[in-house]
Design an enzyme around this catalytic site. Structure first.
Site, mmCIF file in Angstrom:
data_model
loop_
_atom_site.group_PDB
_atom_site.id
_atom_site.type_symbol
_atom_site.label_atom_id
_atom_site.label_comp_id
_atom_site.label_asym_id
_atom_site.label_seq_id
_atom_site.Cartn_x
_atom_site.Cartn_y
_atom_site.Cartn_z
ATOM 1 N N PHE A 164 -40.680 1.209 -0.455
ATOM 2 C CA PHE A 164 -41.943 0.700 -1.000
ATOM 3 C C PHE A 164 -41.999 -0.817 -0.991
ATOM 4 C CE2 PHE A 164 -41.061 4.825 -2.877
ATOM 5 C CZ PHE A 164 -42.222 5.516 -2.588
ATOM 6 N N GLY A 215 -54.129 -5.509 6.686
ATOM 7 C CA GLY A 215 -53.536 -5.347 8.011
ATOM 8 C C GLY A 215 -52.070 -5.044 7.805
ATOM 9 N N ALA A 256 -60.600 -9.145 -3.541
ATOM 10 C CA ALA A 256 -61.476 -8.935 -2.376
ATOM 11 C C ALA A 256 -61.081 -9.897 -1.260
ATOM 12 C CB ALA A 256 -62.928 -9.159 -2.782
ATOM 13 N N LYS A 269 -44.708 8.528 -0.489
ATOM 14 C CA LYS A 269 -44.851 7.276 0.268
ATOM 15 C C LYS A 269 -46.257 7.150 0.856
ATOM 16 C CE LYS A 269 -44.254 3.624 2.632
ATOM 17 N NZ LYS A 269 -44.334 2.333 1.954
ATOM 18 N N ASN A 313 -49.302 4.412 -0.436
ATOM 19 C CA ASN A 313 -50.007 3.477 0.451
ATOM 20 C C ASN A 313 -51.509 3.760 0.447
ATOM 21 O OD1 ASN A 313 -47.849 2.000 1.206
ATOM 22 N ND2 ASN A 313 -47.690 2.787 3.278
ATOM 23 N N THR A 358 -41.133 5.576 7.345
ATOM 24 C CA THR A 358 -42.263 6.342 6.826
ATOM 25 C C THR A 358 -42.632 7.406 7.847
ATOM 26 O OG1 THR A 358 -43.025 4.361 5.692
ATOM 27 C CG2 THR A 358 -44.618 6.143 5.956
ATOM 28 N N ASP A 378 -28.762 -1.557 16.045
ATOM 29 C CA ASP A 378 -30.071 -1.625 16.687
ATOM 30 C C ASP A 378 -29.885 -1.462 18.194
ATOM 31 O OD1 ASP A 378 -32.988 -2.806 15.461
ATOM 32 O OD2 ASP A 378 -32.799 -2.801 17.654
ATOM 33 N N CYS A 433 -47.837 -1.481 8.019
ATOM 34 C CA CYS A 433 -47.782 -0.210 7.286
ATOM 35 C C CYS A 433 -49.150 0.391 7.000
ATOM 36 C CB CYS A 433 -47.019 -0.401 5.977
ATOM 37 S SG CYS A 433 -45.265 -0.659 6.253
#
Ligand SMILES: NC(=O)c1ccc[n+]([C@@H]2O[C@H](COP(=O)([O-])OP(=O)(O)OC[C@H]3O[C@@H](n4cnc5c(N)ncnc54)[C@H](O)[C@@H]3O)[C@@H](O)[C@H]2O)c1
Length: 433
Positions: A152, A257, A252, A204, A208, A123, A35, A260
């Site tokens: 996923f 949010g 529901a 992908k 989504n 992604t 990183d 992704c």
């Protein structure tokens, strides 16, 4: 090249990179995660995991011998059979995916004079793989293969999802690269979907989009339920038992949010638009979700009138339970709207340290957040909230109004304890005039 165990370099020590690295180590491979944030790497080298993801800390600890962390590109790449890219691809101002971190990884790769495969876990828009292939060729990295292996996993269950996935998708330009990536997953029982690179990229984004469509669909059904006196919880149960429909993602609530769905829906919308297609359904899915987050404000108005100087407790800040991820969390929109209305906002979350939320007071327990409140709003369905003694909490509130933004609590005992309860798409509170 891909005889087990392999050497895997993972670029990106975020939610996906850490889970990917730890799980490949669990499968017996030797992994180096790289990183660019020195503090993050230093923490990982001290066995401190910088994100909250159930099971990840144990997995990293258990595989310490085969799992290393570095800030150095050369050290990560040295001897690697696979170079996984798991860097962030956040939205740009235009809504397109920002691929700058991906390009940095490609441009940072040293000369590699042996076969290895660059594998895209991030992604990315359809067509990215082809562009990366060209860039690798331009850089003379012709021995380096390329594959798309989209992720996923869901935050909160990512370790389990990685090791027990519904499917593994591998798209490659060359069969041998796809074969190698598929073999790297040996030990995981799941169907492997092989495709070209563009189709893997689209799988992908489409997966989504399909999940988001279901969420916005059930949220719109919920809104019609509210207008007509039906109960969306029963409706979802009734339609979910239809095998053609299935029960998942029919809950529901106050909208999706996370890191992704919002960004990937925007990226797919822009990808379609850039390609000359107006993706009407996806536009509607996004708009429904935006409006859904704000419906809570209308509910609060209907019970409290003006929200000025009203004390509103937000229970849960993370975009969903079992994660500390606040990216695009509905709580941010709610807190912002409430503050704009002049309300006093106090929030609780078991893992998010919300002290950087400007203007929001942070409580260390749901009971403390509700003390003296005019209303509580369940924003994230943390299981802890099911164990709260709501009758006792009600006694400490100024007004017993509870908006259950996730339909997680049984309203009957709450009403018996004197609460005015409103869920999302549920039969109206008999106590409401
Ligand atoms: N979060 C999820 O649950 C999830 C699930 C599926 C797919 N994805 C996708 O996976 C990708 C990563 O997501 P995330 O949530 O892990 O992001 P993240 O922001 O948590 O982590 C990304 C990491 O990459 C690091 N990075 C940036 N440039 C780098 C470089 N040149 N070399 C090495 N590291 C670098 C960042 O410092 C950061 O730590 C995104 O494309 C996302 O859409 C995420």
């Amino acid at each position: 090249m891909s005889t087990s165990p392999s050497r895997v370099a993972v670029f990106g020590a975020g939610y996906v990179g850490l889970v990917t690295g730890a799980c490949f180590a669990e499968l017996g491979h030797s992994v180096v995660v790289r990183d660019v944030i020195p503090e993050r790497i230093a923490a990982l080298q001290r066995s401190e995991v910088p994100i909250y993801e159930p099971g990840l800390e144990e997995l990293i600890a258990r595989n310490g011998e085969r799992l290393h962390f570095t800030g150095d590109v050369g050290e990560a790449i040295d001897g690697a059979d696979f170079v996984y890219i798991a860097v962030g691809t956040p939205p740009t101002y235009s809504g397109d995916a920002d691929l700058s971190a991906v390009w940095t990884v490609i441009d940072e790769l040293p000369a590699i004079d042996r076969r290895c495969v660059v594998v895209m876990k991030s992604t990315v828009p359809v067509g990215t793989g082809l562009k990366v292939r060209h860039r690798l060729d331009e850089r003379g990295l012709n021995l380096v293969g390329y594959a798309s292996n989209p992720e996923f996993t869901a935050e909160g269950t990512a370790v389990k999802d990685f090791l027990h996935p519904d499917r593994i998708v591998v798209g490659a330009f060359k069969d041998e690269d796809g074969d190698a990536v598929a073999r790297l997953h040996a030990g995981i029982e799941a169907p492997v979907v092989r495709s070209d690179v563009a189709s893997a990229e689209m799988i992908k984004l489409a997966a989504n989009a399909a999940l988001m469509t279901r969420i916005s669909f059930i949220n719109e059904i919920a809104n019609v339920c509210e207008a007509t006196g039906a109960d969306v919880v029963r409706v979802a149960e009734g339609i979910g038992l239809d095998r053609r429909i299935g029960p998942s993602f029919l809950r529901a609530g106050i909208g999706f949010g996370g890191s992704c769905f919002p960004k990937d829906s925007l990226a797919l919308k822009q990808l379609a638009a850039n390609s000359g297609y107006h993706f009407q359904l996806l536009n509607a899915v996004i708009e429904v979700n935006e409006l859904q987050k704000r419906r809570v404000i209308g509910k609060l108005h209907s019970h409290l009138g003006s929200l000025r100087n009203k004390r509103v407790a937000l229970l849960g800040l993370a975009f969903k339970p079992h994660t500390d991820d606040m990216r695009e969390a509905p709580s941010l929109v709610l807190a912002g709207r409430l503050l704009a209305e002049g309300a006093d906002v106090i929030a609780w979350d078991p893992v998010v340290d919300g002290h950087d939320l400007h203007g929001v007071e942070i409580a260390d327990a749901p009971e403390a957040a509700a003390l003296g409140a005019d209303a509580v709003v369940i924003v994230t369905e943390w299981p802890q909230l099911a164990d709260v003694d709501w009758a006792a909490v009600g006694g400490t509130m100024r007004t017993r109004v509870l908006i259950d933004g996730r339909n997680m609590l049984d309203p009957a005992p709450l009403r018996a304890a004197g609460f005015t309860v409103e869920g999302i798409g549920r039969a109206a509170d008999p106590g409401i005039a």
